[in-house]
Design a protein around this motif. Structure first.
Motif, PDB file in Angstrom:
ATOM      1  N   ASP A 101       3.814   4.591  -7.254  1.00 57.01           N
ATOM      2  CA  ASP A 101       4.018   4.839  -8.738  1.00 57.01           C
ATOM      3  C   ASP A 101       4.658   3.403  -9.112  1.00 57.01           C
ATOM      4  O   ASP A 101       5.611   3.257  -8.588  1.00 57.01           O
ATOM      5  CB  ASP A 101       4.342   5.864  -9.547  1.00 57.01           C
ATOM      6  CG  ASP A 101       4.079   6.090 -10.627  1.00 57.01           C
ATOM      7  OD1 ASP A 101       2.921   5.336 -11.204  1.00 57.01           O
ATOM      8  OD2 ASP A 101       4.692   6.874 -11.506  1.00 57.01           O
ATOM      9  N   GLY A 103      -5.410   7.143  -1.840  1.00 58.98           N
ATOM     10  CA  GLY A 103      -4.236   7.426  -2.641  1.00 58.98           C
ATOM     11  C   GLY A 103      -3.649   8.686  -1.970  1.00 58.98           C
ATOM     12  O   GLY A 103      -2.386   9.193  -1.856  1.00 58.98           O
ATOM     13  N   ILE A 106      -1.833  -3.631  -5.705  1.00 56.24           N
ATOM     14  CA  ILE A 106      -1.665  -2.530  -4.878  1.00 56.24           C
ATOM     15  C   ILE A 106      -3.056  -1.707  -4.459  1.00 56.24           C
ATOM     16  O   ILE A 106      -3.323  -1.439  -3.347  1.00 56.24           O
ATOM     17  CB  ILE A 106      -0.762  -1.583  -5.398  1.00 56.24           C
ATOM     18  CG1 ILE A 106       0.774  -2.108  -5.470  1.00 56.24           C
ATOM     19  CG2 ILE A 106      -0.752  -0.296  -4.798  1.00 56.24           C
ATOM     20  CD1 ILE A 106       1.624  -1.279  -6.281  1.00 56.24           C
ATOM     21  N   GLU A 107      -3.841  -1.613  -5.509  1.00 53.14           N
ATOM     22  CA  GLU A 107      -5.087  -0.929  -5.408  1.00 53.14           C
ATOM     23  C   GLU A 107      -6.031  -1.914  -4.576  1.00 53.14           C
ATOM     24  O   GLU A 107      -6.605  -1.177  -3.421  1.00 53.14           O
ATOM     25  CB  GLU A 107      -5.523  -0.782  -6.832  1.00 53.14           C
ATOM     26  CG  GLU A 107      -7.196   0.164  -6.757  1.00 53.14           C
ATOM     27  CD  GLU A 107      -6.466   1.480  -6.179  1.00 53.14           C
ATOM     28  OE1 GLU A 107      -7.445   2.250  -5.371  1.00 53.14           O
ATOM     29  OE2 GLU A 107      -5.259   2.095  -6.570  1.00 53.14           O
ATOM     30  N   LYS A 108      -6.035  -3.023  -4.530  1.00 53.49           N
ATOM     31  CA  LYS A 108      -6.753  -3.834  -3.764  1.00 53.49           C
ATOM     32  C   LYS A 108      -6.349  -3.923  -2.569  1.00 53.49           C
ATOM     33  O   LYS A 108      -7.239  -3.787  -1.659  1.00 53.49           O
ATOM     34  CB  LYS A 108      -7.015  -5.325  -4.196  1.00 53.49           C
ATOM     35  CG  LYS A 108      -7.697  -5.543  -5.574  1.00 53.49           C
ATOM     36  CD  LYS A 108      -7.458  -7.042  -6.121  1.00 53.49           C
ATOM     37  CE  LYS A 108      -8.204  -7.024  -7.507  1.00 53.49           C
ATOM     38  NZ  LYS A 108      -8.014  -8.375  -8.285  1.00 53.49           N
ATOM     39  N   SER A 148      -0.127  -3.071 -10.207  1.00 47.75           N
ATOM     40  CA  SER A 148      -0.863  -1.917 -10.028  1.00 47.75           C
ATOM     41  C   SER A 148      -2.360  -2.379  -9.354  1.00 47.75           C
ATOM     42  O   SER A 148      -2.884  -1.640  -8.372  1.00 47.75           O
ATOM     43  CB  SER A 148      -1.329  -1.130 -11.431  1.00 47.75           C
ATOM     44  OG  SER A 148      -0.022  -0.593 -11.800  1.00 47.75           O
ATOM     45  N   ASP A 149      -2.897  -3.562 -10.015  1.00 51.09           N
ATOM     46  CA  ASP A 149      -4.274  -4.097  -9.330  1.00 51.09           C
ATOM     47  C   ASP A 149      -4.065  -4.490  -8.059  1.00 51.09           C
ATOM     48  O   ASP A 149      -4.859  -4.380  -7.016  1.00 51.09           O
ATOM     49  CB  ASP A 149      -4.704  -5.147 -10.208  1.00 51.09           C
ATOM     50  CG  ASP A 149      -5.070  -5.034 -11.512  1.00 51.09           C
ATOM     51  OD1 ASP A 149      -5.394  -3.601 -11.788  1.00 51.09           O
ATOM     52  OD2 ASP A 149      -5.305  -5.984 -12.429  1.00 51.09           O
ATOM     53  N   TYR A 155       0.935  -1.299  -0.167  1.00 54.98           N
ATOM     54  CA  TYR A 155      -0.051   0.041   0.021  1.00 54.98           C
ATOM     55  C   TYR A 155       0.960   1.363   0.035  1.00 54.98           C
ATOM     56  O   TYR A 155       0.423   2.332  -0.286  1.00 54.98           O
ATOM     57  CB  TYR A 155      -1.033  -0.047   1.199  1.00 54.98           C
ATOM     58  CG  TYR A 155      -0.462   0.167   2.523  1.00 54.98           C
ATOM     59  CD1 TYR A 155      -0.272   1.487   3.137  1.00 54.98           C
ATOM     60  CD2 TYR A 155      -0.113  -0.740   3.373  1.00 54.98           C
ATOM     61  CE1 TYR A 155       0.228   1.884   4.433  1.00 54.98           C
ATOM     62  CE2 TYR A 155       0.756  -0.469   4.724  1.00 54.98           C
ATOM     63  CZ  TYR A 155       0.613   0.675   5.101  1.00 54.98           C
ATOM     64  OH  TYR A 155       1.266   0.969   6.277  1.00 54.98           O
ATOM     65  N   ARG A 192      -4.925  -1.449  -1.069  1.00 50.15           N
ATOM     66  CA  ARG A 192      -5.027  -0.059  -0.299  1.00 50.15           C
ATOM     67  C   ARG A 192      -6.566  -0.036   0.085  1.00 50.15           C
ATOM     68  O   ARG A 192      -7.176   0.291   0.982  1.00 50.15           O
ATOM     69  CB  ARG A 192      -4.828   1.091  -1.304  1.00 50.15           C
ATOM     70  CG  ARG A 192      -3.531   1.507  -1.463  1.00 50.15           C
ATOM     71  CD  ARG A 192      -3.339   2.780  -2.055  1.00 50.15           C
ATOM     72  NE  ARG A 192      -1.897   2.733  -2.285  1.00 50.15           N
ATOM     73  CZ  ARG A 192      -1.623   3.388  -3.489  1.00 50.15           C
ATOM     74  NH1 ARG A 192      -2.122   3.817  -4.355  1.00 50.15           N
ATOM     75  NH2 ARG A 192      -0.184   3.592  -3.699  1.00 50.15           N
ATOM     76  N   GLN A 193      -7.503  -0.762  -0.650  1.00 50.33           N
ATOM     77  CA  GLN A 193      -9.017  -0.579  -0.635  1.00 50.33           C
ATOM     78  C   GLN A 193      -9.353  -1.581   0.570  1.00 50.33           C
ATOM     79  O   GLN A 193     -10.219  -1.160   1.564  1.00 50.33           O
ATOM     80  CB  GLN A 193      -9.520  -1.244  -1.824  1.00 50.33           C
ATOM     81  CG  GLN A 193      -9.785  -0.147  -2.889  1.00 50.33           C
ATOM     82  CD  GLN A 193     -10.178  -0.736  -4.156  1.00 50.33           C
ATOM     83  OE1 GLN A 193     -10.578  -1.847  -4.216  1.00 50.33           O
ATOM     84  NE2 GLN A 193     -10.498   0.062  -5.313  1.00 50.33           N
TER      85      GLN A 193
END
Length: 161
Positions: free
Chosen positions: A60, A119, A108-110, A105-106, A56, A112-113
């Motif tokens: 970039d 972000g 990392i986003e999951k 990228s996917d 998380y 964080r969620q």
């Protein structure tokens, strides 16, 4: 106080793993792996070094391929993070870099969620870390000190080109 040999460590499932490749073959002693929370870089044969970054905290991801890397089917991912010890991490000469770029990228986003982290919170954390640029309270070049501050120690996550 618990003894270290009695501490249970739950091994997490490895989602991706690869090695730094030489001429497209995985014959180096640098290994990369990702589990659901962290990215690990393990280097060395006789003296090993393990570096990890919480997913998380990665801000970039950039993918690059030189002509030679394209010929051998490898590339380099550069990860920019809010990690104090290693703000930039290179995953050099990995197989299928574009595919890993999208996958990372996917993930990392999951991640964080699932932790409820936006972000913009991470970007704010990265802005607070010391780095290049004017020092706080020194907006004009003539206000800067004559001597440059000591350079931070190498975190070991960059490799010589």
């Amino acid at each position: 106080m618990a003894r270290i040999d009695k501490i249970e460590v739950v091994e997490k499932e490895i989602l991706w793993a690869d090695r730094k490749r030489i001429l497209g073959m995985p014959i180096s002693f640098t290994r990369y792996s990702i589990d659901e929370d962290r990215l690990y870089v393990k280097k060395g044969l006789l003296r090993t070094e393990l570096n990890e970054i919480l997913l998380y905290r990665i801000l970039d991801v950039r993918s690059t391929q030189t002509l030679w890397q394209r010929i051998f089917g490898v590339g380099t991912l550069t990860l920019y993070s809010a990690d104090q010890s290693c703000p930039q991490l290179l995953l050099k000469n990995i197989k299928r870099p574009e595919k890993l770029h999208r996958y990372l990228s996917d993930v990392i986003e999951k991640n964080r969620q699932s932790k409820g982290i936006a972000g913009r919170e991470i970007v704010g954390m990265a802005a607070m870390r010391p780095g290049p640029g004017p020092m706080p309270g020194h907006d004009h070049p003539e206000d800067l000190p004559d001597e440059a501050p000591d350079a931070p120690e190498d975190c070991g996550c960059h490799e010589e080109q």
